[in-house]
Design a protein around this motif. Structure first.
Motif, PDB file in Angstrom:
ATOM      1  N   LEU A 256       0.857  -1.185   0.000  1.00 16.58           N
ATOM      2  CA  LEU A 256       0.000   0.000   0.000  1.00 16.58           C
ATOM      3  C   LEU A 256       0.894   1.236   0.000  1.00 16.58           C
ATOM      4  N   PRO A 257       0.547   2.249  -0.811  1.00 15.83           N
ATOM      5  CA  PRO A 257       1.432   3.411  -0.915  1.00 15.83           C
ATOM      6  C   PRO A 257       1.717   4.021   0.467  1.00 15.83           C
ATOM      7  N   GLY A 258       2.970   4.188   0.778  1.00 13.45           N
ATOM      8  CA  GLY A 258       3.343   4.862   2.025  1.00 13.45           C
ATOM      9  C   GLY A 258       3.361   3.980   3.259  1.00 13.45           C
ATOM     10  N   TYR A 259       2.751   2.813   3.177  1.00 14.64           N
ATOM     11  CA  TYR A 259       2.609   1.993   4.386  1.00 14.64           C
ATOM     12  C   TYR A 259       3.963   1.561   4.947  1.00 14.64           C
ATOM     13  N   ASN A 260       4.789   0.959   4.080  1.00 16.63           N
ATOM     14  CA  ASN A 260       6.081   0.464   4.556  1.00 16.63           C
ATOM     15  C   ASN A 260       6.972   1.587   5.063  1.00 16.63           C
ATOM     16  N   ALA A 261       6.969   2.688   4.317  1.00 14.61           N
ATOM     17  CA  ALA A 261       7.814   3.825   4.694  1.00 14.61           C
ATOM     18  C   ALA A 261       7.420   4.323   6.077  1.00 14.61           C
ATOM     19  N   GLN A 262       6.119   4.371   6.306  1.00 14.35           N
ATOM     20  CA  GLN A 262       5.621   4.886   7.575  1.00 14.35           C
ATOM     21  C   GLN A 262       5.980   3.943   8.732  1.00 14.35           C
ATOM     22  N   VAL A 263       5.738   2.656   8.502  1.00 15.20           N
ATOM     23  CA  VAL A 263       6.042   1.676   9.548  1.00 15.20           C
ATOM     24  C   VAL A 263       7.545   1.687   9.850  1.00 15.20           C
ATOM     25  N   ALA A 264       8.359   1.776   8.791  1.00 21.74           N
ATOM     26  CA  ALA A 264       9.810   1.781   8.984  1.00 21.74           C
ATOM     27  C   ALA A 264      10.247   3.016   9.764  1.00 21.74           C
ATOM     28  N   THR A 265       9.657   4.174   9.424  1.00 24.51           N
ATOM     29  CA  THR A 265      10.019   5.415  10.115  1.00 24.51           C
ATOM     30  C   THR A 265       9.765   5.290  11.607  1.00 24.51           C
ATOM     31  N   PHE A 266       8.561   4.841  11.940  1.00 23.13           N
ATOM     32  CA  PHE A 266       8.224   4.704  13.349  1.00 23.13           C
ATOM     33  C   PHE A 266       9.114   3.672  14.047  1.00 23.13           C
ATOM     34  N   SER A 267       9.328   2.544  13.375  1.00 19.90           N
ATOM     35  CA  SER A 267      10.132   1.485  13.995  1.00 19.90           C
ATOM     36  C   SER A 267      11.528   1.985  14.320  1.00 19.90           C
ATOM     37  N   ILE A 268      12.107   2.733  13.361  1.00 17.36           N
ATOM     38  CA  ILE A 268      13.463   3.237  13.593  1.00 17.36           C
ATOM     39  C   ILE A 268      13.477   4.205  14.766  1.00 17.36           C
ATOM     40  N   MET A 269      12.482   5.089  14.801  1.00 13.66           N
ATOM     41  CA  MET A 269      12.409   6.049  15.915  1.00 13.66           C
ATOM     42  C   MET A 269      12.312   5.321  17.252  1.00 13.66           C
ATOM     43  N   ILE A 270      11.415   4.337  17.298  1.00 14.67           N
ATOM     44  CA  ILE A 270      11.184   3.615  18.552  1.00 14.67           C
ATOM     45  C   ILE A 270      12.436   2.837  18.953  1.00 14.67           C
ATOM     46  N   GLY A 271      13.042   2.184  17.962  1.00 19.77           N
ATOM     47  CA  GLY A 271      14.258   1.423  18.225  1.00 19.77           C
ATOM     48  C   GLY A 271      15.347   2.319  18.802  1.00 19.77           C
ATOM     49  N   PHE A 272      15.539   3.468  18.159  1.00 23.95           N
ATOM     50  CA  PHE A 272      16.570   4.394  18.630  1.00 23.95           C
ATOM     51  C   PHE A 272      16.285   4.859  20.049  1.00 23.95           C
ATOM     52  N   LEU A 273      15.016   5.176  20.306  1.00 30.31           N
ATOM     53  CA  LEU A 273      14.657   5.651  21.648  1.00 30.31           C
ATOM     54  C   LEU A 273      14.992   4.606  22.701  1.00 30.31           C
TER      55      LEU A 273
END
Lengths: 355, 224
Positions: free
Chosen positions: A227-244
């Motif tokens: 789905l357009p944007g879905y993977n990018a969005q999930v990846a963005t959040f995952s990276i943020m959460i992982g870093f935190l």
């Protein structure tokens, strides 16, 4: 544990500050996770609602359901053993309230064309039915002022539809879904209900295609991740959460390390008395675990409170599995941070305590 | 009377650059039940080396230390820690008290390490003997220097060690306080049948000790 807890009780202010840092960051992580999950769900709710395993699109559509055009011949070429298949039409539209001209708001929606008796129809169809020009709408529209028996006009067309029921959690790419029968959907998509065309076939079970059909089977998870944007969005959040999570571990690790260094002479005296590295190391790790435990618990409580009050404004959704995963990650990483200090304890020379 | 702790032909050498420093030349020493022994000498004379070898924190170059007739200095480091924990009580310069433990908790730390039950009777007895009962709920920073050292003596005695090693126990005290603490230490050594070896550079304390040794440049000699 004894030393760890006694020290926290004794230096309440110092440990209160450390715990509050852990609490705030874990609050941020839990809250962000809930938002990410809520947002991701609003992309896919309409799809997961099917409880389907696969979806069949045309090869030419390149896994874009909007660009997939199928007909009854295609439908017949799909064989599902021990399962079900359902025709799906999918097209976006903009609607506005047909009953109240003073209301000048328009909503972007997706229209899911379905067969009334298919497994992908929302369960409300049993009581409401789904005649031509009738729709079952996502309950999100209720909050926008729509009610059962209201009429909606489809922008740019002369179509007027009547809402016959609402259904929960029916969103696709964050927009509400309107379920209509295939004839009504074809009126929107092609301007006429005479064709037998639709977009895709949703499958429960495993689909087998007869050879040389221009169709392709995708698993639902493949479909979602495309789905357009879905993977990018999930990846963005995952990276943020992982870093935190890693940052928390670092901050906590540094705190514990500084505290340990401050206690070097005390640990030296303890070692001189014959108290083992194991006992001292254990109490350092136990302290890390206590700080993490209290901090994470406060963070979680704050998240649930915020979710309760902000749930209507932001796409906040709770997934206990994610919370458990994040909590485990918090503990693992902070114990790693604590172990770093245990190394420092091992290096303390008890000789320094004397002379 | 039996020898509680014994040093047999101990030497300790350090390598410093190209030189070998003889921190402790051949030393024989023993302490018996009820004895309070002072080790005096200028700083850098080898007093601390003597005490750390006695306490098993350093391994002698030659010779060995026995505690209660059992080999001590020849044990592996970990074993030595264990024996030290059981058989030696320490009283250190700045008091070996943990800042965030109340006096009651200081006493039971030994039990916490061993995961055993505290001996309340023993604690009460020591509180009375050292007159620190009223301090039991306080923290070290709320005590005066003399009080702190009294607690340290109680703590060192609590687990019924064979030997007590004291490193400058009166360094932070004025004369009256120092005398008071040493008298208590001498009395407890006798009554509890321990041997106490105290390193100090405070010669005023000598009159309370049974034996006094002087270490100068790594050579130990009896003074009293």
């Amino acid at each position: 544990m004894f030393l760890a807890w006694k020290e926290i009780r004794h230096s309440k202010a110092k440990f209160g500050l450390i715990i509050s840092v852990v609490a705030l960051v874990s609050y941020l992580v839990y809250f962000l996770t809930s938002l990410a999950y809520g947002l991701a769900s609003s992309y896919t709710n309409g799809v997961t609602k099917w409880k389907a395993d696969e979806i069949v699109l045309t090869v030419d559509s390149n896994n874009n359901v909007m660009m997939s055009f199928m007909n009854n011949e295609d439908y017949d070429s799909i064989d599902v053993q021990d399962g079900k298949r359902a025709k799906l039409g999918l097209f976006p539209a903009v609607i506005k309230d047909a009953d109240d001209d003073t209301k000048d708001t328009r909503e972007e929606i997706y229209v899911f064309g379905i067969e009334e008796n298919s497994f992908i129809a929302p369960k409300e169809v049993i009581t409401s039915g789904l005649e031509d020009n009738e729709i079952i709408a996502d309950s999100g529209l209720k909050e926008l002022g729509y009610a059962v028996d209201d009429n909606v006009r489809v922008a740019g067309t002369s179509l007027t539809w009547k809402i016959v029921a609402f259904t929960e959690k029916a969103t696709y790419q964050t927009a509400p879904i309107l379920y209509a029968n295939l004839a009504t959907w074809r009126e929107l998509r092609y301007g006429s209900s005479s064709s037998d065309s639709f977009s895709a076939v949703v499958v429960q079970g495993t689909a087998t295609l007869s050879s040389d059909t221009p169709l392709q089977v995708y698993s639902i998870s493949e479909f979602i991740s495309n789905l357009p944007g879905y993977n990018a969005q999930v990846a963005t959040f995952s990276i943020m959460i992982g870093f935190l999570i890693v940052i928390v571990a670092f901050v906590l690790g540094i705190f514990i390390y500084v505290l340990t260094i401050q206690k070097t002479s005390m640990f030296g005296v303890m070692k001189a008395q014959g108290i083992s590295n194991l006992f001292i190391g254990n109490s350092v790790v136990a302290q890390t675990i206590i700080i993490t435990g209290i901090g994470v618990a406060i963070g979680l409580i704050l998240t649930l409170i915020s979710g309760y009050f902000l749930g209507g404004f932001v796409p906040f959704a709770i997934n206990p599995l994610f919370y458990i995963g994040i909590t485990i990650a918090f503990f693992l990483f902070s114990i790693l941070g604590g172990l770093f200090s245990v190394r420092a304890v091992l290096k303390i020379d008890p000789l320094k305590a004397i002379g | 009377m039996s020898k509680l702790i014994e040093m047999i032909n101990i030497t300790k050498d350090f390598i410093q650059g190209d030189d070998i420093v003889h921190a402790l030349k051949e030393t024989n020493f023993s302490a018996e039940e009820g004895e309070l022994i002072a080790i005096i000498g200028p700083s850098g004379s080898g007093k601390s080396t003597f005490l750390t070898i006695l306490g098993g924190l350093q391994t002698p170059t030659t010779g060995q230390v026995l505690i209660g007739g059992q080999p001590f200095s020849k044990l592996a480091l970990k074993e030595r820690s264990k024996v030290r924990f059981e058989k030696i009580g320490f009283i250190l310069q700045a008091a070996n008290l943990i800042p965030f433990l109340s006096i009651n908790d200081q006493m039971v730390l030994h039990n916490r390490v061993l995961r055993t039950k505290p001996n309340q009777e023993r604690i009460e007895e020591l509180y009375t003997r050292l007159d620190i009962k009223k301090l039991q709920k306080k923290y070290p920073n709320e005590l005066s220097g003399g009080e702190r050292q009294r607690v340290a003596i109680a703590k060192a005695l609590y687990h019924d060690p064979v030997v007590i090693l004291a490193d400058e126990p009166t360094a932070a005290l004025d004369t009256n306080r120092a005398f008071e603490v040493i008298k208590l230490l001498a009395k407890q050594t006798k009554e509890q049948k321990k041997a106490t070896i105290m390193v100090t550079h405070d010669e005023r304390l000598i009159e309370f000790c049974d034996k006094v040794y002087v270490i100068v440049d790594g050579v130990m000699s009896r003074k009293k």
